[in-house]
Scaffold this active site. Structure first.
Site, PDB file in Angstrom:
ATOM      1  N   HIS A  53       0.887  -1.072  -0.419  1.00 33.99           N
ATOM      2  CA  HIS A  53       0.421  -0.151   0.358  1.00 33.99           C
ATOM      3  C   HIS A  53       1.000   1.390   0.279  1.00 33.99           C
ATOM      4  CE1 HIS A  53      -3.934  -2.034   1.777  1.00 33.99           C
ATOM      5  NE2 HIS A  53      -3.518  -2.574   0.525  1.00 33.99           N
ATOM      6  N   GLU A  80       1.091   3.633   2.083  1.00 27.82           N
ATOM      7  CA  GLU A  80       1.935   4.320   3.362  1.00 27.82           C
ATOM      8  C   GLU A  80       2.933   3.296   3.595  1.00 27.82           C
ATOM      9  OE1 GLU A  80      -2.743   4.319   4.530  1.00 27.82           O
ATOM     10  OE2 GLU A  80      -1.302   3.307   3.148  1.00 27.82           O
ATOM     11  N   CYS A 130      -1.951  -1.445   7.096  1.00 27.52           N
ATOM     12  CA  CYS A 130      -0.854  -0.312   7.367  1.00 27.52           C
ATOM     13  C   CYS A 130      -0.962   0.604   8.684  1.00 27.52           C
ATOM     14  CB  CYS A 130      -1.623   0.594   6.225  1.00 27.52           C
ATOM     15  SG  CYS A 130      -1.556   0.134   4.541  1.00 27.52           S
ATOM     16  N   THR A 186     -26.124   9.764 -33.464  1.00 27.48           N
ATOM     17  CA  THR A 186     -24.800   8.584 -32.986  1.00 27.48           C
ATOM     18  C   THR A 186     -24.818   7.405 -34.341  1.00 27.48           C
ATOM     19  OG1 THR A 186     -26.663   6.680 -31.568  1.00 27.48           O
ATOM     20  CG2 THR A 186     -24.787   8.586 -30.796  1.00 27.48           C
ATOM     21  N   ASP A 218     -22.018  -4.189 -34.851  1.00 24.73           N
ATOM     22  CA  ASP A 218     -20.347  -3.415 -34.628  1.00 24.73           C
ATOM     23  C   ASP A 218     -19.121  -4.126 -34.707  1.00 24.73           C
ATOM     24  OD1 ASP A 218     -22.512  -0.893 -35.094  1.00 24.73           O
ATOM     25  OD2 ASP A 218     -21.522  -0.641 -33.554  1.00 24.73           O
ATOM     26  N   LEU A 231     -13.834  -3.870 -27.985  1.00 25.89           N
ATOM     27  CA  LEU A 231     -13.693  -3.235 -26.838  1.00 25.89           C
ATOM     28  C   LEU A 231     -12.633  -3.001 -25.587  1.00 25.89           C
ATOM     29  CD1 LEU A 231     -17.320  -3.102 -26.078  1.00 25.89           C
ATOM     30  CD2 LEU A 231     -16.797  -1.658 -27.503  1.00 25.89           C
TER      31      LEU A 231
END
Length: 391
Positions: free
Chosen positions: A59, A61, A93, A170, A209, A213
């Site tokens: 992490h 920290e 942490c 669109t 289409d 992606l």
């Protein structure tokens, strides 16, 4: 106890702003964990800094403390999120901060995770560490909208991306839509895909289409486009593909679809369809076909969108990036599920016969949906708008 309204506020805000900047460098890699940064300051000078790069790794920290060494003793730690106090993928942490002898911890926001939520702050104070909270809290929440949303409501932050003409269309009536926007805008979309835990689309878009992606940029390329410094840790990160999710109640997705060729794909369908030969054929291509409840009314594909979002929340999806046609975009909007609109408006006209931005039949002006524009900027010759629904 010192509060955020004392004379040191400007000093604290400056160092917290630096911690927030560091946290953002994990934008494309920390998921499903939150993006977190930490700065250690002693005698008014930054002595070390760190951020959380990816789930399972140290992490923020811990990275900052390792870089500081003995200089951490007596220092102030500026952390963008309450330090964890439980054993998760890594040790807590809070124990590391106490062990290092940090004298003061300034926290931007309390962790909305019920396993932490106030526990880290209490543990620090019990150990005699001075704690201040709420410094640049709004900016910290904005850095992790999906993590906050998932912890508080059990579902992802839903961001709907649309590309439209100046007259709000669109695609042509035939469905032809390649390309409305230019190369700069399409490259910009890669940044939004890359920060998401999952990309959602409908079966209609897959059939019409045949999209992939995918995220096509490597970690270093994403960082460069986002304006991050050229840090060696970024280049060491493995490429990450978001989960792709298709809503497909009738299982119309072709087994040869391009979207099935890379990464992990979920196909969400009705309970009965999940046990059919069509489902088995898609599983044979590597897709995970999952049943979800059907909607009482005609949402996209007939699926219950609330159940879909809860399923994704359980899968630790923080930000859900939606690229679809007007049907799914409209269904999400009508259900009140859209948290953010990401609209690329290109300098062209498609005419009145072209397809609308969303399918959302409204009869009266008082039914209108009001939005708040939170950002507008040019990406090449395309205007990119970000908007939130007005509450």
């Amino acid at each position: 106890m010192e509060t955020a309204t004392t004379a040191q506020t400007a000093h604290d805000r400056r160092h917290m702003a630096r911690a927030l900047e560091l946290a953002d460098y994990g934008r494309f890699s920390a998921d499903p964990n939150p993006r977190v940064g930490c700065v250690l300051v002693r005698d008014g000078r930054e002595v070390a800094a760190g951020l959380h790069w990816q789930a399972g790794a140290a992490h923020a920290e811990v990275n900052a403390l390792a870089a500081a060494g003995v200089a951490a003793r007596g220092a102030t730690a500026y952390v963008t999120l309450e330090p964890c106090s439980h054993h998760g993928r890594t040790p807590p942490c809070v124990a590391e901060l106490i062990r290092a002898g940090v004298a003061r911890v300034v926290i931007a926001m309390q962790d909305p995770n019920p396993r932490v939520c106030g526990g880290g702050i209490a543990a620090l104070r019990d150990a005699g560490v001075e704690v201040i909270t709420g410094v640049l809290e709004e900016a910290a929440r904005a850095l992790n909208p999906g993590f906050v949303q998932r912890m508080e409501h059990g579902r992802p932050w839903v961001r709907v991306k649309l590309a439209a003409s100046l007259d709000g269309r669109t695609a042509m009536a035939s469905g032809e839509s390649k390309w409305i926007t230019g190369p700069a805008a399409r490259r910009d979309v890669q940044l939004w895909r890359a920060r998401a835990g999952a990309i959602l689309t409908g079966s209609g878009t897959v059939v019409a289409d045949d999209p992939r992606l995918t995220v096509r940029l490597k970690p270093g390329e994403l960082a460069a486009q986002a304006g991050f410094p050229d840090l060696p840790q970024i280049h060491d990160l493995p490429p990450r593909q978001p989960l792709r999710v298709i809503l497909d109640a009738r299982l119309r997705t072709p087994p040869g679809a391009q979207i099935l060729q890379t990464g992990t794909v979920w196909i969400l369908t009705g309970p009965e369809m999940a046990q059919t030969p069509a489902a088995d054929a898609l599983r044979g291509r590597g897709a995970e076909v999952r049943p979800v409840p059907l909607a009482d009314t005609g949402a996209e594909g007939g699926l219950d969108l609330a159940a879909v979002l809860q399923e994704l929340g359980r899968a630790e999806i923080n930000e859900l990036h939606v690229e679809s046609g007007p049907g799914l975009a409209g269904a999400l909007a009508r259900g009140g599920w859209v948290d953010e609109w990401l609209i690329y408006q290109a300098p062209l006209l498609l005419g009145s016969n072209a397809r609308p931005l969303v399918e959302w039949p409204l009869a009266r002006m008082d039914e209108r949906a009001e939005l708040e524009i939170i950002e507008s900027r040019w990406v090449g010759d395309t205007l990119r708008l970000r908007a939130h629904p007005r509450s």
